[in-house]
Design an enzyme around this catalytic site. Sequence first.
Site, PDB file in Angstrom:
ATOM      1  N   HIS A 169      16.216  72.311  36.557  1.00 46.95           N
ATOM      2  CA  HIS A 169      14.849  71.779  36.635  1.00 46.95           C
ATOM      3  C   HIS A 169      14.045  72.074  35.366  1.00 46.95           C
ATOM      4  O   HIS A 169      13.066  71.391  35.070  1.00 46.95           O
ATOM      5  CB  HIS A 169      14.140  72.360  37.859  1.00 46.95           C
ATOM      6  CG  HIS A 169      13.061  71.477  38.416  1.00 46.95           C
ATOM      7  ND1 HIS A 169      12.320  70.615  37.642  1.00 46.95           N
ATOM      8  CD2 HIS A 169      12.595  71.326  39.680  1.00 46.95           C
ATOM      9  CE1 HIS A 169      11.445  69.967  38.400  1.00 46.95           C
ATOM     10  NE2 HIS A 169      11.600  70.375  39.645  1.00 46.95           N
ATOM     11  N   ASP A 394      23.875  52.793  39.637  1.00 48.94           N
ATOM     12  CA  ASP A 394      25.017  51.904  39.882  1.00 48.94           C
ATOM     13  C   ASP A 394      26.075  52.146  38.811  1.00 48.94           C
ATOM     14  O   ASP A 394      25.846  51.910  37.631  1.00 48.94           O
ATOM     15  CB  ASP A 394      24.519  50.452  39.851  1.00 48.94           C
ATOM     16  CG  ASP A 394      25.630  49.433  40.086  1.00 48.94           C
ATOM     17  OD1 ASP A 394      26.784  49.840  40.341  1.00 48.94           O
ATOM     18  OD2 ASP A 394      25.337  48.232  39.992  1.00 48.94           O
TER      19      ASP A 394
END
Length: 453
Positions: A169, A394
């Site tokens: 993070h 994708d």
Amino acid sequence: MKSILRQKISFNVQRSKPVVIFPATPTPHDIKFLSDIDNQTVLRYYTSGVHFYHADPSKAYEVDPAHVIKAALAKALVYYYPITGRLKEQPEGKLVLDCTGEGAMFVEAEADVCLEYLGDPLTPPFPFTDQLHFDSMLMGPGVINQPLLYLQVTRFKCGGFTFAHKTCHVIADAHGWAQFLTAIGEFARGADQPNVLPVWDRHLLLARDPPAPTHIHLEYEPMEDATQEDFHILLKAPVPANLVQRSFLFGPKDISGLKKNAKSLESVSYVSRFELITAAVWRSRTIALDYNPDHEIRVQFPVSTRGTMVPPLPTGFYGNAFARAVACSKSGKLCSNPLGYALTLVKEAKEKARASDFLQSLADLTVLRGRPQMMVARTFLVTDVTRASFQDVDFGWGGGIFGGMFGEKSLPGSTMYTNFKNNDGEEVVIVPMCLPELAMATFKAEMESLIQA
């Protein structure tokens, strides 16, 4: 409102030996300075996520998703080469990024079941993600001198697969990591370069000299009546046996019900889906946990400032660029008032965090106070990644069945909103909750009453 009780399921996964993925071509070896937003102590951990993909009949079993993703990852890391470096701690405790090019960790795996075995619909919390994630603890604890990215691709008997990631993070927020994962997908589908080129520019979020906070940041302000008990299981693991995990699914009809309830009880302007759900969940959870009516209760949630800063951050910036909004109320007042009261508090907190100078003020405060610890006593932590486009990543197999960030299990003091599309093509928001068994029953009843009112 549909809800799903999560049960532990078991299956076997055989992992290959982890490998290091390096950038496909040589990259600079330099030192990158982090912003003072990146350098908040509270961000020194890894976030987890997983994406589920159906088999593609046109590819049969001839195209291995793990091989495709590995090759695409190496190309993406050329543009995002800082991710292959390691964090170093300076004498005063501040972190810098040494771009050593040591690479990202990658492992392939095989599961002995089909994707359908994992549940329908596939919604978090997933009690089986320890099987799908690279065990980063094999490398060592903490984030300093450790890989910043861990990936695992798991193939299933049906031809489907999962893509799981653990990401540091400190380097990026949900928006930034989604940008990077999207770039991997673009290379996997044959692109020559990312559609959005990455921008480092962490100097844009450094504290002023001298630091001069202009706002109150409640996440770093103590509660006067907080005790050690308030820091107990409502945030920390391990989760006691009497706690249950349940996912609550909010479709368009449920949102409409909440909206009617709020508007019929109190005059409010336009409200977002996030505001409605957060107000309802915060209020219902507070009722369920039966807090002392005189105690202060908070709800905290991140607010992106990418579109609110003046001047705005450049397109492609992938560092942490969110502030934390905090709404607070006495428990008794929150529980006895209608939903519109909680909704107003959530909206006001969100608007404050969207001020053009709010993130600059936060950078100043963290430096002025020496990167303080965040206050979590009697605070419900909400994260919303429904707008981060994780589900659109994708790799050539189309959009995933589900894609998002979350932990292996929801914890009592926090939740993370993700989303998916149901069989009717409607977007559904998933809110995982973890509460004591009796409190969960009360919470569920309260939520149902708000939606049906």
